[in-house]
Design a protein around this motif. Structure first.
Motif, PDB file in Angstrom:
ATOM      1  N   ASP A 259       0.698  -1.185   0.049  1.00 13.22           N
ATOM      2  CA  ASP A 259      -0.074   0.052   0.155  1.00 13.22           C
ATOM      3  C   ASP A 259       0.760   1.222  -0.138  1.00 13.22           C
ATOM      4  OD1 ASP A 259      -2.730   1.442   0.732  1.00 13.22           O
ATOM      5  OD2 ASP A 259      -1.278   2.150   2.084  1.00 13.22           O
ATOM      6  N   ARG A 260       0.689   2.034  -0.923  1.00 15.81           N
ATOM      7  CA  ARG A 260       1.620   3.367  -1.164  1.00 15.81           C
ATOM      8  C   ARG A 260       1.453   4.245   0.039  1.00 15.81           C
ATOM      9  NH1 ARG A 260       1.884   5.416  -7.322  1.00 15.81           N
ATOM     10  NH2 ARG A 260       1.906   3.228  -8.168  1.00 15.81           N
ATOM     11  N   ASP A 261       0.315   4.359   0.672  1.00 17.69           N
ATOM     12  CA  ASP A 261       0.224   5.297   1.921  1.00 17.69           C
ATOM     13  C   ASP A 261       0.928   4.530   3.063  1.00 17.69           C
ATOM     14  OD1 ASP A 261      -1.205   7.283   0.703  1.00 17.69           O
ATOM     15  OD2 ASP A 261      -2.860   6.199   1.205  1.00 17.69           O
ATOM     16  N   ARG A 262       1.072   3.396   3.142  1.00 16.44           N
ATOM     17  CA  ARG A 262       1.886   2.778   4.146  1.00 16.44           C
ATOM     18  C   ARG A 262       3.164   2.753   3.831  1.00 16.44           C
ATOM     19  NH1 ARG A 262       0.484  -3.510   5.826  1.00 16.44           N
ATOM     20  NH2 ARG A 262      -0.842  -2.733   7.613  1.00 16.44           N
ATOM     21  N   ARG A 263       3.787   2.697   2.821  1.00 17.19           N
ATOM     22  CA  ARG A 263       4.985   2.548   2.227  1.00 17.19           C
ATOM     23  C   ARG A 263       5.699   4.166   2.470  1.00 17.19           C
ATOM     24  NH1 ARG A 263       6.097   2.037  -3.826  1.00 17.19           N
ATOM     25  NH2 ARG A 263       4.379   0.411  -3.444  1.00 17.19           N
ATOM     26  N   LYS A 264       4.969   5.136   2.438  1.00 15.91           N
ATOM     27  CA  LYS A 264       5.307   6.450   2.412  1.00 15.91           C
ATOM     28  C   LYS A 264       5.570   6.649   4.087  1.00 15.91           C
ATOM     29  CE  LYS A 264       4.249  11.247   1.860  1.00 15.91           C
ATOM     30  NZ  LYS A 264       3.157  12.169   1.630  1.00 15.91           N
ATOM     31  N   SER A 265       4.489   6.272   4.969  1.00 17.82           N
ATOM     32  CA  SER A 265       4.459   6.391   6.271  1.00 17.82           C
ATOM     33  C   SER A 265       5.621   5.562   6.761  1.00 17.82           C
ATOM     34  CB  SER A 265       3.178   5.951   6.768  1.00 17.82           C
ATOM     35  OG  SER A 265       3.113   5.972   8.364  1.00 17.82           O
ATOM     36  N   LEU A 266       5.945   4.439   6.520  1.00 20.50           N
ATOM     37  CA  LEU A 266       7.061   3.639   7.052  1.00 20.50           C
ATOM     38  C   LEU A 266       8.420   4.439   6.733  1.00 20.50           C
ATOM     39  CD1 LEU A 266       8.202   1.051   8.459  1.00 20.50           C
ATOM     40  CD2 LEU A 266       8.114  -0.023   6.353  1.00 20.50           C
ATOM     41  N   ALA A 267       8.385   4.762   5.589  1.00 24.78           N
ATOM     42  CA  ALA A 267       9.700   5.456   4.898  1.00 24.78           C
ATOM     43  C   ALA A 267      10.097   6.837   5.970  1.00 24.78           C
ATOM     44  CB  ALA A 267       9.488   6.039   3.529  1.00 24.78           C
ATOM     45  N   GLU A 268       8.719   7.119   6.241  1.00 23.99           N
ATOM     46  CA  GLU A 268       9.157   8.586   7.174  1.00 23.99           C
ATOM     47  C   GLU A 268       9.828   7.974   8.438  1.00 23.99           C
ATOM     48  OE1 GLU A 268       5.692  10.862   7.150  1.00 23.99           O
ATOM     49  OE2 GLU A 268       5.730  11.369   4.937  1.00 23.99           O
ATOM     50  N   ALA A 269       9.214   7.072   8.987  1.00 25.05           N
ATOM     51  CA  ALA A 269       9.583   6.299  10.191  1.00 25.05           C
ATOM     52  C   ALA A 269      10.903   6.087  10.287  1.00 25.05           C
ATOM     53  CB  ALA A 269       8.412   5.340  10.584  1.00 25.05           C
ATOM     54  N   VAL A 270      11.205   5.415   9.239  1.00 25.13           N
ATOM     55  CA  VAL A 270      12.800   4.707   9.413  1.00 25.13           C
ATOM     56  C   VAL A 270      13.730   5.627   8.573  1.00 25.13           C
ATOM     57  CG1 VAL A 270      11.831   2.704   9.557  1.00 25.13           C
ATOM     58  CG2 VAL A 270      12.318   3.248   7.370  1.00 25.13           C
ATOM     59  N   ASP A 271      13.379   6.931   8.411  1.00 22.58           N
ATOM     60  CA  ASP A 271      14.293   7.821   7.512  1.00 22.58           C
ATOM     61  C   ASP A 271      14.903   7.169   6.291  1.00 22.58           C
ATOM     62  OD1 ASP A 271      15.788  10.223   7.324  1.00 22.58           O
ATOM     63  OD2 ASP A 271      17.490   9.727   8.258  1.00 22.58           O
ATOM     64  N   ALA A 272      13.848   6.704   5.387  1.00 19.81           N
ATOM     65  CA  ALA A 272      14.291   6.175   4.106  1.00 19.81           C
ATOM     66  C   ALA A 272      13.400   6.829   3.043  1.00 19.81           C
ATOM     67  CB  ALA A 272      14.510   4.643   3.987  1.00 19.81           C
ATOM     68  N   SER A 273      13.532   6.493   1.644  1.00 16.85           N
ATOM     69  CA  SER A 273      12.634   7.041   0.696  1.00 16.85           C
ATOM     70  C   SER A 273      11.799   5.799   0.500  1.00 16.85           C
ATOM     71  CB  SER A 273      13.329   7.298  -0.490  1.00 16.85           C
ATOM     72  OG  SER A 273      13.978   6.107  -1.214  1.00 16.85           O
ATOM     73  N   PRO A 274      10.546   6.305   0.164  1.00 12.76           N
ATOM     74  CA  PRO A 274       9.598   4.989  -0.288  1.00 12.76           C
ATOM     75  C   PRO A 274      10.299   4.322  -1.410  1.00 12.76           C
ATOM     76  CG  PRO A 274       8.423   7.010   0.025  1.00 12.76           C
ATOM     77  CD  PRO A 274       9.988   7.356   0.164  1.00 12.76           C
ATOM     78  N   ASP A 275      10.828   4.711  -2.480  1.00 12.35           N
ATOM     79  CA  ASP A 275      11.326   4.052  -3.369  1.00 12.35           C
ATOM     80  C   ASP A 275      12.655   2.949  -3.059  1.00 12.35           C
ATOM     81  OD1 ASP A 275       9.991   5.262  -5.469  1.00 12.35           O
ATOM     82  OD2 ASP A 275      11.239   6.773  -5.914  1.00 12.35           O
TER      83      ASP A 275
END
Length: 74
Positions: free
Chosen positions: A11-27
């Motif tokens: 899920d793109r929203d979940r990916r974006k949220s996780l990326a922010e939480a772990v300091d990484a890009s969604p890609d």
């Protein structure tokens, strides 16, 4: 119950949220989740992902070479 990183971030929203939480890009998360070009999360990133997903995605599932096989793999 555990899941793969690829399943967790499908899920793109979940990916974006996780990326922010772990300091990484969604890609980048998608690249390590799919093993694109041999990419794997670093052990530190695997730990951050596991913590941010409350253990749904385990370090063992992402880096069995470092943390050993997942419990259901033995």
């Amino acid at each position: 119950m555990s899941m793969t990183l690829a399943d967790f971030i499908s899920d793109r929203d979940r990916r974006k949220s996780l990326a922010e939480a772990v300091d990484a890009s969604p890609d980048y998360l998608w690249q390590v989740a799919t093993g694109w070009n041999g990419r794997k999360p670093s052990p530190k990133l695997a730990l951050r992902i596991s913590k941010a997903t409350h253990g749904l995605v385990t370090v063992q599932s992402m880096r069995p070479d470092v943390f050993g096989p997942a419990a259901n793999d033995s």
